[in-house]
Design a protein around this motif. Structure first.
Motif, PDB file in Angstrom:
ATOM      1  N   VAL A   5       0.843  -1.199   0.000  1.00 16.79           N
ATOM      2  CA  VAL A   5       0.000   0.000   0.000  1.00 16.79           C
ATOM      3  C   VAL A   5       0.878   1.250   0.000  1.00 16.79           C
ATOM      4  O   VAL A   5       0.582   2.239  -0.685  1.00 16.79           O
ATOM      5  CB  VAL A   5      -0.938  -0.007   1.221  1.00 16.79           C
ATOM      6  N   LYS A   6       1.975   1.212   0.730  1.00 14.95           N
ATOM      7  CA  LYS A   6       2.887   2.355   0.764  1.00 14.95           C
ATOM      8  C   LYS A   6       3.528   2.590  -0.596  1.00 14.95           C
ATOM      9  O   LYS A   6       3.668   3.738  -1.040  1.00 14.95           O
ATOM     10  CB  LYS A   6       3.967   2.122   1.825  1.00 14.95           C
ATOM     11  N   LEU A  36      -2.523  10.209   3.841  1.00 14.92           N
ATOM     12  CA  LEU A  36      -2.815   9.405   5.020  1.00 14.92           C
ATOM     13  C   LEU A  36      -1.669   8.467   5.367  1.00 14.92           C
ATOM     14  O   LEU A  36      -1.440   8.181   6.554  1.00 14.92           O
ATOM     15  CB  LEU A  36      -4.107   8.617   4.800  1.00 14.92           C
ATOM     16  N   VAL A  37      -0.964   7.957   4.376  1.00 18.22           N
ATOM     17  CA  VAL A  37       0.208   7.131   4.655  1.00 18.22           C
ATOM     18  C   VAL A  37       1.221   7.920   5.464  1.00 18.22           C
ATOM     19  O   VAL A  37       1.835   7.414   6.414  1.00 18.22           O
ATOM     20  CB  VAL A  37       0.834   6.626   3.334  1.00 18.22           C
ATOM     21  N   LEU A  44      -2.086   0.914   8.704  1.00 15.57           N
ATOM     22  CA  LEU A  44      -3.157   0.518   7.794  1.00 15.57           C
ATOM     23  C   LEU A  44      -4.525   0.591   8.458  1.00 15.57           C
ATOM     24  O   LEU A  44      -5.531   0.915   7.795  1.00 15.57           O
ATOM     25  CB  LEU A  44      -2.906  -0.889   7.255  1.00 15.57           C
ATOM     26  N   GLU A  45      -4.596   0.292   9.728  1.00 12.25           N
ATOM     27  CA  GLU A  45      -5.881   0.376  10.437  1.00 12.25           C
ATOM     28  C   GLU A  45      -6.381   1.820  10.420  1.00 12.25           C
ATOM     29  O   GLU A  45      -7.552   2.086  10.115  1.00 12.25           O
ATOM     30  CB  GLU A  45      -5.733  -0.116  11.875  1.00 12.25           C
ATOM     31  N   ALA A 102      -4.025  -2.291  -3.681  1.00  9.66           N
ATOM     32  CA  ALA A 102      -2.622  -2.141  -4.058  1.00  9.66           C
ATOM     33  C   ALA A 102      -2.226  -3.196  -5.085  1.00  9.66           C
ATOM     34  O   ALA A 102      -1.544  -2.899  -6.081  1.00  9.66           O
ATOM     35  CB  ALA A 102      -1.732  -2.230  -2.831  1.00  9.66           C
ATOM     36  N   ARG A 103      -2.671  -4.427  -4.858  1.00  6.39           N
ATOM     37  CA  ARG A 103      -2.355  -5.505  -5.813  1.00  6.39           C
ATOM     38  C   ARG A 103      -3.019  -5.234  -7.161  1.00  6.39           C
ATOM     39  O   ARG A 103      -2.408  -5.422  -8.228  1.00  6.39           O
ATOM     40  CB  ARG A 103      -2.816  -6.849  -5.241  1.00  6.39           C
ATOM     41  N   ALA A 104      -4.270  -4.793  -7.138  1.00  5.06           N
ATOM     42  CA  ALA A 104      -4.972  -4.491  -8.385  1.00  5.06           C
ATOM     43  C   ALA A 104      -4.283  -3.361  -9.139  1.00  5.06           C
ATOM     44  O   ALA A 104      -4.164  -3.401 -10.372  1.00  5.06           O
ATOM     45  CB  ALA A 104      -6.425  -4.126  -8.087  1.00  5.06           C
ATOM     46  N   TRP A 105      -3.821  -2.342  -8.405  1.00  2.00           N
ATOM     47  CA  TRP A 105      -3.095  -1.230  -9.039  1.00  2.00           C
ATOM     48  C   TRP A 105      -1.866  -1.762  -9.777  1.00  2.00           C
ATOM     49  O   TRP A 105      -1.638  -1.444 -10.943  1.00  2.00           O
ATOM     50  CB  TRP A 105      -2.687  -0.211  -7.978  1.00  2.00           C
TER      51      TRP A 105
END
Length: 792
Positions: free
Chosen positions: A569-570, A618-619, A626-627, A654-657
């Protein structure tokens, strides 16, 4: 026939291997020389008589005092034929344990009856195993394996490498290079096309890339016309592949080889065809001698030999092959497959390697030797500034230039020809020191090595180049001046896998050169496929030009890696800004694009863009919690598109991206829209450079390079170069800024430009073919090249 009946342990051969190892350790001049000789026999190898020999470096077993009676060669043979083209299959393997003989940190075994893999059949698999005091089995994988159909984290396939190499189709090419006595030393090429195999063709494999070059060769031989989709591959003397070694696997699984219902005599294995997406630099060191199975249509490493042959047999001027190797670090996943002796501690990429350990040093060089023997003419070394060791006496971290020299000294042998490849090093030391862009000379390796033809990536080729920002070219003028005087051994050009990726990470709020295009996508595309920048690289500057295929195809590119679980995600948050540069509403709405993200609820580009605006912020503010990120995303008003956010659904996004962006970066999406005028120009420019190899040389006393003053809102470079035969080549290049008034390029006050007999040899798009000389108006990205023969 049952495996136990088919396989016999050849104790005499194994004993001979162990005794030879002992003798080498006793008599060699140094431990490193001993380990170099021993490394030649490591891994799984099969000879012409069918004897399969196995050698492993296992210092961890020596550390743990594991007795020889508890160390075995594990042989796994499928009970039914394997289909390496299937996405998933459940296969029962017979298992057999064969004794080994250990000599200090090395273990050996030799057997007869094993099936060796080749182009037409899958062979038996193997690993080393040992049994602890609780009768639990532990597996040690072969880092020098030559076939890894299920990746570096799975048992290796015994492969008939000698038969694969003997059947290569370019033996005549190599025979022509052979020399009596000393190995041939291969030198630099005129230019390079850099290729990322998975995005270079619709098929995304080495086999599909080979077919592409074979088709082009057939058309070239028949004198058939070439369209822009063909031209972007042509006019290059060499092809440099981004790394083709096995990379990391999915952090959270599934593994490509998962076992259950195991006994001493058999095991059921769930097999997945490897399908990770990666840009190539996330290696685990293990498996570096062979090919990433993701890139293999057939699952057979022969595909890399086939590509080498297709390039070397190309009609006219054979195309050379350059491998990009990554030995400066290992991803942390390397800890899963290599023993602790390989590592010297963590770094920003994962793990440093223990280059000062004689065995590690020897094994790394042996991996390199085996890989280049697939048929490479050159080697590009990634991140040479990362090859370091700790000098305990001086209490300082030093660059291991001696190891870099050892890499360049390795003698290869292909089709009976012994040679040393051309070497290129990427070395930006003192990177990552904060002032590296200012203080790096890009000459550290060139000046340290013995060979005169060692190359480095030059300052206009390294990362963080942003040619779409105003004043970029004038700001880089000091580096350009360096190129003129010391750039003959630099790789030049602004488009490569790293610069294009960095370009997409720049904020669109910066001072963008809007004269390059009407949209951000057009601006980015033209910045890295800019006719003026090409003219600068191919005509005005010394060195060897390199272009990145994705840039020349005006296709997208980015940091594509779908294996991350913890930090996926990061990574996407850092890449999110590329959406603004590379994807417009029309591209997003094409039915075949971004299908995974659409399925998650991002039906429009605007939906995704809003999410990509929130995520990076937000990161940062949550320190990547992540929560907290999920909770805050769910409270936006109006609500964000996409799924209900949880840590798990964030990982799904993230995986889909990553998967969608990887598909989007395939150049097949843009080939139909290439501009034939631009493609024709670029090919003509490459031919112009190839016909004048002296343009690679540094500037001489009669040569000129400068920019027109006063600037008056523009940067226009002028260059006058003199060939050894007396030919003059004059170029005038409008890099950025306002258009000029009406002026005559041949009437500028440049020493040596005076006189007549100038011929206009090249014109960038936008300047009509009817232009020969005289006054004209030049705009951003326009350029001209004139030539004049030597005086009679």
């Amino acid at each position: 026939m049952p495996l136990a009946d088919r396989i016999t342990f050849d104790e005499a051969a194994a004993t001979a291997r162990a005794e030879a190892c002992e003798q080498i350790l006793t008599t060699a001049h140094s431990r490193f020389e001993a380990e170099q000789e021993i490394a030649r026999g490591l891994g799984g190898q099969v000879d012409a008589d069918g004897l399969a020999s196995f050698g492993f470096w296992v210092p961890e077993l020596q550390d743990m005092r594991v007795p020889s009676g508890d160390i075995f060669l594990e042989i796994l043979s499928p009970e039914e034929p394997l289909d390496l083209g299937r996405a998933h299959q459940e296969i029962r393997f017979e298992r057999l344990y064969v004794p080994t003989i250990r000599v200090e940190g090395h273990a050996y075994s030799c057997v007869r009856g094993m099936v060796a893999g080749n182009r037409d059949q899958v062979g038996d698999f193997y690993a080393l195993v040992w049994r602890d005091a609780e009768d639990q089995w532990h597996r040690i994988l072969d880092p020098l394996a030559m076939s890894l159909p299920f990746g570096a984290m799975a048992p290796a396939e015994l492969y008939d490498v000698e038969a694969m190499l003997a059947a290569r189709g370019d033996s005549a090419y190599w025979a022509a290079l052979a020399q009596d006595g000393e190995p041939a030393k291969l030198g630099p090429v005129s230019n390079i096309l850099q290729i990322h195999v998975p995005t270079a063709t619709a098929g995304g494999t080495l086999a599909s890339l080979t077919r592409q070059f074979e088709r082009l060769a057939e058309r070239e031989a028949r004198g058939l016309p070439m369209d822009p989709a063909d031209q972007i591959y042509l006019g290059y003397e060499a092809v440099q592949l981004l790394p083709v070694e096995p990379t990391t696997v999915y952090e959270a699984g599934p593994d490509f080889w998962e076992e259950h219902d195991g006994t001493d005599h058999g095991v059921t294995v769930s097999l997945l065809r490897p399908d990770t997406t990666n840009w190539g630099y996330d290696n685990v060191i293990a498996g570096m001698a062979t090919v990433n199975p993701v890139l293999l249509e057939s699952g057979r490493p022969d595909e890399l030999v086939d590509l080498a042959a297709a390039l070397h047999n190309f009609p006219g001027t054979p195309k050379k092959l350059i491998f990009d190797v990554v030995y400066g670090h290992s991803d942390n996943q390397g800890l899963r497959v290599l023993n602790d002796h390989f590592f010297a501690g963590p770094n920003m990429y994962g793990q440093n390697l223990a280059y000062q350990d004689p065995a590690v040093r020897a094994i790394l060089l042996e991996m390199q030797r085996r890989k280049v023997n697939f048929g490479a003419d050159g080697v590009r070394v990634d991140g040479a500034q990362d090859f370091k060791y700790w000098d305990a006496g001086a209490q300082v971290l030093r660059h291991d230039d001696e190891y870099l020299q050892s890499m360049a000294d390795v003698v290869q042998e292909v089709a009976g020809t012994r040679y040393r490849p051309w070497f290129i090093f990427e070395d930006g030391r003192p990177w990552p020191q904060e002032d590296w862009e200012l203080s790096s000379t890009y000459r550290a390796v060139i000046e340290a090595q013995r060979d005169e033809d060692v190359f480095q990536w030059g300052p206009l080729t390294f990362a963080h180049n942003t040619p779409f920002l105003y004043t970029f070219w004038l700001g880089k003028y000091w580096r350009i001046r360096e190129c003129l005087n010391s750039g003959s051994n630099w790789i030049s050009g602004t488009s490569n896998h790293d610069t294009l990726r960095r370009g997409t990470q720049v904020s669109p709020k910066m001072n963008i050169n809007t004269r390059l295009g009407n949209t951000r996508m057009e601006i980015l595309d033209k910045a890295y496929d800019n006719p003026a920048a090409h003219m600068l690289t191919y005509v005005a500057l010394p060195g060897v030009p390199m272009d990145f295929l994705n840039a020349m195809a005006r296709a997208s590119w980015g940091f594509v890696r779908n294996q991350d679980d913890r930090y996926g995600v990061k990574v996407v948050a850092e890449e999110a800004i590329s959406l603004r540069w590379q994807v417009d509403e029309y591209s997003y709405m094409i039915p075949g694009n971004f299908t995974r993200l659409k399925a998650l609820g991002f039906e429009t580009r605007a939906d995704l863009a809003r999410f990509c605006t929130f995520l990076p912020a937000l990161v940062e503010v949550t320190d990547y919690d992540l929560e907290d990120i999920a909770r805050l995303l769910n409270t936006t008003d109006p609500p964000l598109a996409g799924p209900h956010y949880t840590p798990q659904t964030l990982k799904q996004v993230a995986r889909a991206w990553m998967d969608d962006m990887h598909d989007y970066c395939n150049i097949g999406h843009t080939l139909g829209s290439l501009d034939p005028v631009q493609s024709n120009f670029a090919l003509s420019l490459r031919d112009f450079r190839a016909a004048r190899p002296w343009l690679r040389d540094n500037y001489g006393p009669k040569d000129h390079f400068s920019y027109i003053e006063p600037l008056e809102g523009r940067t226009i470079f002028t260059s006058l170069r003199h060939g050894p035969d007396g030919e003059q080549v004059y170029s005038i290049i409008h890099m950025e800024g306002k258009e000029t008034g009406d002026f005559d390029p041949l009437r500028l006050k440049i020493p040596g430009l005076e006189g007549f007999k100038w011929t206009c040899a090249l014109r960038t798009p936008g300047i009509g073919e009817e232009y020969e000389s005289g006054p004209l108006i030049m705009k951003d990205s326009m350029a001209l090249v004139f030539t004049r023969p030597a005086p009679e």
